[in-house]
Write an enzyme that holds these catalytic residues in place. Structure first.
Site, PDB file in Angstrom:
ATOM      1  N   ARG A 152       0.859  -1.177   0.000  1.00 47.01           N
ATOM      2  CA  ARG A 152       0.000   0.000   0.000  1.00 47.01           C
ATOM      3  C   ARG A 152       0.902   1.235   0.000  1.00 47.01           C
ATOM      4  O   ARG A 152       2.057   1.187   0.443  1.00 47.01           O
ATOM      5  CB  ARG A 152      -0.885   0.033   1.240  1.00 47.01           C
ATOM      6  CG  ARG A 152      -1.809  -1.173   1.405  1.00 47.01           C
ATOM      7  CD  ARG A 152      -2.621  -1.039   2.683  1.00 47.01           C
ATOM      8  NE  ARG A 152      -3.553  -2.139   2.861  1.00 47.01           N
ATOM      9  CZ  ARG A 152      -3.315  -3.225   3.579  1.00 47.01           C
ATOM     10  NH1 ARG A 152      -2.132  -3.364   4.190  1.00 47.01           N
ATOM     11  NH2 ARG A 152      -4.214  -4.176   3.698  1.00 47.01           N
ATOM     12  N   LYS A 176      -2.114  -1.958   7.993  1.00 53.14           N
ATOM     13  CA  LYS A 176      -3.284  -1.372   8.642  1.00 53.14           C
ATOM     14  C   LYS A 176      -3.358  -1.806  10.095  1.00 53.14           C
ATOM     15  O   LYS A 176      -3.036  -2.945  10.436  1.00 53.14           O
ATOM     16  CB  LYS A 176      -4.556  -1.806   7.910  1.00 53.14           C
ATOM     17  CG  LYS A 176      -4.791  -1.069   6.590  1.00 53.14           C
ATOM     18  CD  LYS A 176      -6.151  -1.425   6.019  1.00 53.14           C
ATOM     19  CE  LYS A 176      -6.451  -0.608   4.777  1.00 53.14           C
ATOM     20  NZ  LYS A 176      -7.788  -0.946   4.217  1.00 53.14           N
ATOM     21  N   HIS A 241      -2.647   2.248  -5.993  1.00 48.19           N
ATOM     22  CA  HIS A 241      -3.264   0.992  -5.552  1.00 48.19           C
ATOM     23  C   HIS A 241      -3.477   0.029  -6.722  1.00 48.19           C
ATOM     24  O   HIS A 241      -3.608  -1.178  -6.522  1.00 48.19           O
ATOM     25  CB  HIS A 241      -4.591   1.281  -4.854  1.00 48.19           C
ATOM     26  CG  HIS A 241      -4.866   0.356  -3.709  1.00 48.19           C
ATOM     27  ND1 HIS A 241      -4.128   0.362  -2.533  1.00 48.19           N
ATOM     28  CD2 HIS A 241      -5.789  -0.636  -3.549  1.00 48.19           C
ATOM     29  CE1 HIS A 241      -4.588  -0.555  -1.708  1.00 48.19           C
ATOM     30  NE2 HIS A 241      -5.595  -1.183  -2.304  1.00 48.19           N
ATOM     31  N   ARG A 244      -0.851  -2.497  -6.786  1.00 49.54           N
ATOM     32  CA  ARG A 244      -1.117  -3.559  -5.808  1.00 49.54           C
ATOM     33  C   ARG A 244      -2.137  -4.554  -6.377  1.00 49.54           C
ATOM     34  O   ARG A 244      -1.983  -5.767  -6.216  1.00 49.54           O
ATOM     35  CB  ARG A 244      -1.627  -2.924  -4.518  1.00 49.54           C
ATOM     36  CG  ARG A 244      -1.993  -3.885  -3.390  1.00 49.54           C
ATOM     37  CD  ARG A 244      -2.277  -3.054  -2.147  1.00 49.54           C
ATOM     38  NE  ARG A 244      -3.047  -3.758  -1.145  1.00 49.54           N
ATOM     39  CZ  ARG A 244      -2.529  -4.515  -0.171  1.00 49.54           C
ATOM     40  NH1 ARG A 244      -1.224  -4.684  -0.103  1.00 49.54           N
ATOM     41  NH2 ARG A 244      -3.305  -5.093   0.715  1.00 49.54           N
ATOM     42  N   HIS A 267      -4.063  -8.953   4.120  1.00 47.88           N
ATOM     43  CA  HIS A 267      -5.508  -8.917   4.307  1.00 47.88           C
ATOM     44  C   HIS A 267      -5.893  -9.703   5.548  1.00 47.88           C
ATOM     45  O   HIS A 267      -5.450 -10.833   5.747  1.00 47.88           O
ATOM     46  CB  HIS A 267      -6.231  -9.522   3.101  1.00 47.88           C
ATOM     47  CG  HIS A 267      -6.294  -8.604   1.925  1.00 47.88           C
ATOM     48  ND1 HIS A 267      -6.586  -9.044   0.640  1.00 47.88           N
ATOM     49  CD2 HIS A 267      -6.116  -7.258   1.820  1.00 47.88           C
ATOM     50  CE1 HIS A 267      -6.578  -8.014  -0.191  1.00 47.88           C
ATOM     51  NE2 HIS A 267      -6.296  -6.936   0.500  1.00 47.88           N
ATOM     52  N   TYR A 276      -9.970 -10.978  -6.236  1.00 47.10           N
ATOM     53  CA  TYR A 276      -9.008 -11.131  -7.333  1.00 47.10           C
ATOM     54  C   TYR A 276      -9.243 -12.420  -8.118  1.00 47.10           C
ATOM     55  O   TYR A 276      -8.893 -12.504  -9.287  1.00 47.10           O
ATOM     56  CB  TYR A 276      -7.582 -11.078  -6.792  1.00 47.10           C
ATOM     57  CG  TYR A 276      -7.230  -9.735  -6.220  1.00 47.10           C
ATOM     58  CD1 TYR A 276      -7.037  -8.629  -7.038  1.00 47.10           C
ATOM     59  CD2 TYR A 276      -7.123  -9.552  -4.843  1.00 47.10           C
ATOM     60  CE1 TYR A 276      -6.741  -7.383  -6.511  1.00 47.10           C
ATOM     61  CE2 TYR A 276      -6.827  -8.303  -4.308  1.00 47.10           C
ATOM     62  CZ  TYR A 276      -6.636  -7.234  -5.140  1.00 47.10           C
ATOM     63  OH  TYR A 276      -6.352  -6.004  -4.622  1.00 47.10           O
TER      64      TYR A 276
END
Length: 303
Positions: A152, A176, A241, A244, A267, A276
């Site tokens: 990110r 995150k 992004h 990514r 994630h 995806y």
């Protein structure tokens, strides 16, 4: 309890949970918008509004007004999530007995597939930086890490020199929620980083610096990417992004398993990575319809 007091308690709790500044500001913005609406709807001054005055009908009226003004369902869902978190916190603290948002359904969202770049487009972009100078070498590092490791932008700009273990081909990334993970880097990225650091004459701990010698910002990364995209005349908008997204898509296309991609991306939920797989299926259908002679048969051809 007055709304302002409850909001202060809620924000204090979010800070204690190491929520990102961006998340906390978004909570405050969405909640204040609702409180102003609720005060007006109930004929109150905002500073006199109390938490027990708000009920399910106030929340539904708020969502109805947002819908009438054409707000996207995704934005409505975000605002409702902020309200849900706020009132859930108040119930947890015993300030409220009933959560007025509990029985409010979230707007149904259409599944939007992420945009990505094809390998030839990625190749052109990676070749765009001028590696004969310091800033060009830095830009090469940016691209190699965004695409090569699927970082990110926030993770990229927060990297320090001591986050790197180039001999092992690994970097420590702060993702995150301040969760740290270790991700591999490509040999291309290692070469680019070493070339960039060799040109540096400073002792700044940050890996990526702007022309003034301070840590690069997210906005600067976007501007750099815009310039490189324009340089190769790529006819589409490319945001960081998207690199990514391309990283994840190309891994799955190459046979990587979903759990590994989930771990590489950082994630929390597998469902975040599963989108995806939908993307790769759509690509396969597109390739099939364009390349296979039997897939091109129209309805008129059958008659």
């Amino acid at each position: 309890m007055l709304i302002d007091q409850a909001l202060s308690l809620f924000i204090g709790y979010q800070n204690s949970q190491n929520r990102s500044e961006h998340t906390i500001v978004a909570y405050q913005t969405d909640l204040n918008q609702f409180f102003n609406f609720a005060a007006s709807d109930l004929g109150q001054e905002p500073e006199a509004l109390t938490v027990d005055q708000i009920d399910i009908y106030t929340v539904r009226s708020f969502l109805g007004i947002l819908s009438e003004h054409g707000l996207a369902r995704k934005s409505m869902a975000r605002k409702l999530a902020a309200l849900r978190s706020f009132f859930k916190f108040l119930c947890y603290k015993g300030i409220l007995k009933d959560n007025p948002v509990r029985r409010v359904a979230s707007p149904k969202l259409g599944r939007k597939l992420p945009h990505f770049l094809y390998t030839d487009q990625i190749g052109g972009l990676l070749g765009a930086p001028d590696e004969s100078n310091l800033l060009g070498c830095r830009d090469k590092v940016i691209l190699e890490l965004l695409y090569g490791s699927g970082l990110r932008v926030s993770e990229l700009i927060s990297l320090d020199r001591d986050s790197l273990d180039l001999d092992s081909g690994l970097i420590r990334v702060l993702g995150k929620g301040n969760k740290e993970r270790v991700v591999p880097v490509t040999n291309y990225a290692i070469q680019a980083i070493r070339a960039y650091l060799k040109m540096r004459a400073d002792h700044n701990k940050a890996l990526l610096l702007n022309y003034q010698g301070t840590r690069l910002s997210e906005r600067s990364v976007r501007r750099i990417l815009d310039k490189l995209v324009a340089k190769i005349s790529l006819e589409q908008h490319v945001h960081p992004h998207m690199l990514r997204h391309s990283f994840a898509t190309h891994l799955l296309d190459g046979g990587a398993d979903l759990r590994s991609v989930q771990e590489l991306l950082g994630h929390k939920k597998l469902s975040s990575t599963q989108i995806y797989t939908h993307l790769t299926r759509e690509r396969l259908k597109e390739v099939f319809s364009q390349a296979h002679p039997r897939a091109k048969l129209s309805i008129n051809d059958e008659k």
